[in-house]
Design a protein around this motif. Structure first.
Motif, PDB file in Angstrom:
ATOM      1  N   ALA A   1      -9.926   1.870   5.931  1.00  0.00           N
ATOM      2  CA  ALA A   1      -8.529   1.602   6.302  1.00  0.00           C
ATOM      3  C   ALA A   1      -8.476   0.635   7.482  1.00  0.00           C
ATOM      4  O   ALA A   1      -7.639  -0.274   7.526  1.00  0.00           O
ATOM      5  CB  ALA A   1      -7.820   2.906   6.645  1.00  0.00           C
ATOM      6  N   ILE A   2      -9.387   0.820   8.421  1.00  0.00           N
ATOM      7  CA  ILE A   2      -9.445  -0.082   9.575  1.00  0.00           C
ATOM      8  C   ILE A   2      -9.884  -1.475   9.138  1.00  0.00           C
ATOM      9  O   ILE A   2      -9.376  -2.491   9.613  1.00  0.00           O
ATOM     10  CB  ILE A   2     -10.388   0.482  10.650  1.00  0.00           C
ATOM     11  N   HIS A   3     -10.832  -1.516   8.187  1.00  0.00           N
ATOM     12  CA  HIS A   3     -11.252  -2.802   7.623  1.00  0.00           C
ATOM     13  C   HIS A   3     -10.074  -3.502   6.963  1.00  0.00           C
ATOM     14  O   HIS A   3      -9.859  -4.701   7.139  1.00  0.00           O
ATOM     15  CB  HIS A   3     -12.381  -2.563   6.613  1.00  0.00           C
ATOM     16  N   SER A   4      -9.280  -2.749   6.208  1.00  0.00           N
ATOM     17  CA  SER A   4      -8.108  -3.326   5.547  1.00  0.00           C
ATOM     18  C   SER A   4      -7.067  -3.774   6.565  1.00  0.00           C
ATOM     19  O   SER A   4      -6.295  -4.709   6.297  1.00  0.00           O
ATOM     20  CB  SER A   4      -7.487  -2.295   4.589  1.00  0.00           C
ATOM     21  N   LEU A   5      -7.039  -3.092   7.716  1.00  0.00           N
ATOM     22  CA  LEU A   5      -6.114  -3.516   8.764  1.00  0.00           C
ATOM     23  C   LEU A   5      -6.464  -4.923   9.250  1.00  0.00           C
ATOM     24  O   LEU A   5      -5.575  -5.730   9.541  1.00  0.00           O
ATOM     25  CB  LEU A   5      -6.154  -2.523   9.931  1.00  0.00           C
ATOM     26  N   SER A   6      -7.779  -5.212   9.324  1.00  0.00           N
ATOM     27  CA  SER A   6      -8.190  -6.567   9.698  1.00  0.00           C
ATOM     28  C   SER A   6      -7.789  -7.558   8.611  1.00  0.00           C
ATOM     29  O   SER A   6      -7.430  -8.706   8.895  1.00  0.00           O
ATOM     30  CB  SER A   6      -9.703  -6.628   9.944  1.00  0.00           C
ATOM     31  N   ASP A   7      -7.828  -7.112   7.330  1.00  0.00           N
ATOM     32  CA  ASP A   7      -7.351  -7.958   6.231  1.00  0.00           C
ATOM     33  C   ASP A   7      -5.867  -8.268   6.403  1.00  0.00           C
ATOM     34  O   ASP A   7      -5.417  -9.395   6.168  1.00  0.00           O
ATOM     35  CB  ASP A   7      -7.557  -7.255   4.880  1.00  0.00           C
ATOM     36  N   PHE A   8      -5.111  -7.237   6.798  1.00  0.00           N
ATOM     37  CA  PHE A   8      -3.670  -7.413   6.975  1.00  0.00           C
ATOM     38  C   PHE A   8      -3.375  -8.421   8.090  1.00  0.00           C
ATOM     39  O   PHE A   8      -2.529  -9.308   7.937  1.00  0.00           O
ATOM     40  CB  PHE A   8      -3.030  -6.067   7.295  1.00  0.00           C
ATOM     41  N   LEU A   9      -4.084  -8.253   9.212  1.00  0.00           N
ATOM     42  CA  LEU A   9      -3.892  -9.199  10.323  1.00  0.00           C
ATOM     43  C   LEU A   9      -4.264 -10.619   9.900  1.00  0.00           C
ATOM     44  O   LEU A   9      -3.594 -11.585  10.277  1.00  0.00           O
ATOM     45  CB  LEU A   9      -4.739  -8.760  11.526  1.00  0.00           C
ATOM     46  N   ALA A  10      -5.329 -10.728   9.105  1.00  0.00           N
ATOM     47  CA  ALA A  10      -5.750 -12.050   8.616  1.00  0.00           C
ATOM     48  C   ALA A  10      -4.695 -12.642   7.689  1.00  0.00           C
ATOM     49  O   ALA A  10      -4.425 -13.845   7.734  1.00  0.00           O
ATOM     50  CB  ALA A  10      -7.081 -11.930   7.880  1.00  0.00           C
ATOM     51  N   SER A  11      -4.080 -11.796   6.840  1.00  0.00           N
ATOM     52  CA  SER A  11      -3.045 -12.277   5.930  1.00  0.00           C
ATOM     53  C   SER A  11      -1.821 -12.770   6.687  1.00  0.00           C
ATOM     54  O   SER A  11      -1.222 -13.788   6.323  1.00  0.00           O
ATOM     55  CB  SER A  11      -2.636 -11.159   4.952  1.00  0.00           C
TER      56      SER A  11
END
Length: 320
Positions: free
Chosen positions: A64-74
């Motif tokens: 979930a934290i990894h996906s949070l970095s994806d979200f910030l990148a998006s």
């Protein structure tokens, strides 16, 4: 003569309008792709955090934290695409393409951070030796959904990135691709734990996935840093330009071929040599032919050609 001028004016006006329409369509498509990536990442983050808290799985929470970095990148990609789509202005006469390169470089850093975090969590779990039993059915379902969703979204981002030559969308797609591998690793770990009862498999698989994540992060950072530092285009693309120049009659030689990526645009500078008795109009027509053929081969380009009369030192100086 008047008919000839009318045809030329109409032709170049038509080309200019086509370029504007292509720019507008590409810009809209890039914004749509970036917005779609933000929406999908937001849904996946919520689902992973819920599944992680309910199941008690540290690997799912890490994801979930990894996906949070994806979200910030998006989000970063969306604003980079918005800014880079703006036309050149007084303060930025060469356009805003660097925003995409900077966005891609930051995204590479976020991917590297996510890989390091996964290694940290997996190592901490291995060292502590505390492997708690987890309720894995919900985690398996959420991870399976994340893998499928990220595969579809990243494929779409790669398609648009290739079509529009967008560095930031490519980086965002690559970021989601690493999420596919990490989510798939967690999914396999949860399934194996359910089958074998060996909970130690969870952190071991996470370590393997982290290596793929780090590799992708370093590749993106290397490419975008090269663009930010005005690195040259790849040798293959430079060779295409050389072959185009050598294939056109009327060019006596050339020098000072320089080319770089600036966001979605390739900026190319060339000096061409012509016979002294050639008219300016004839040289100009040849330069237009060179530009058209380069754009056919390399896509979105800004090309600056300097014409010089041939001299003894540069006679027959063809690019090889």
């Amino acid at each position: 003569m008047y008919i000839s001028r009318f045809i030329q004016n109409y032709y170049f006006t038509f080309l200019a309008k086509n370029d504007i329409m292509f720019f507008m369509i590409s810009s809209t498509e890039k914004k749509l792709a970036a917005g779609f990536s933000i929406a999908s990442n937001a849904v996946i983050i919520v689902l992973k955090f819920i599944a992680g808290n309910i199941s008690g799985s540290i690997s799912i929470i890490s994801e979930a934290i990894h996906s949070l970095s994806d979200f910030l990148a998006s989000v970063l990609t969306f604003f980079a695409v918005m800014k880079s789509s703006e036309p050149a202005d007084k303060d930025h006469p060469f356009g805003h393409g660097r925003y995409e390169d900077m966005s891609g470089f930051i995204e590479g850093g976020l991917i590297i951070f996510a890989g390091i975090f996964i290694i940290y969590e997996a190592a901490r779990k291995l060292i502590s030796g505390h492997f708690l039993e987890t309720e894995s059915y919900l985690g398996i379902a959420v991870m399976g959904f994340a893998v499928l969703a990220n595969f579809l979204v990243s494929s779409y981002l790669f398609h648009v990135a290739k079509k529009t030559n967008s560095v930031s969308l490519y980086a965002d797609g690559k970021h989601l691709q690493t999420d596919i591998w990490s989510s798939l690793g967690v999914l396999i770990g949860l399934v194996m734990i359910k089958i074998t009862g060996l909970v130690i498999l969870d952190p071991l698989i996470a370590l393997v996935v982290a290596l793929f994540v780090l590799k992708a992060g370093f590749e993106i950072s290397k490419t975008t840093l090269n663009n930010l530092l005005d690195g040259s285009l790849p040798a293959g693309e430079l060779n295409k330009i050389r072959r185009i120049i050598n294939s056109i009659n009327g060019i006596s030689g050339c020098k000072n071929l320089r080319a770089r990526n600036v966001g979605a645009e390739k900026q190319i500078e060339i000096t061409l040599f012509f016979e002294k008795n050639m008219t300016i109009e004839y040289c100009h027509n040849i330069c237009d032919e060179v530009e058209d053929k380069i754009k056919e081969q390399l896509g979105n380009c800004s090309i600056s050609i300097h014409a010089e009369p041939i001299c003894e030192k540069c006679a027959a100086k063809k690019l090889k």
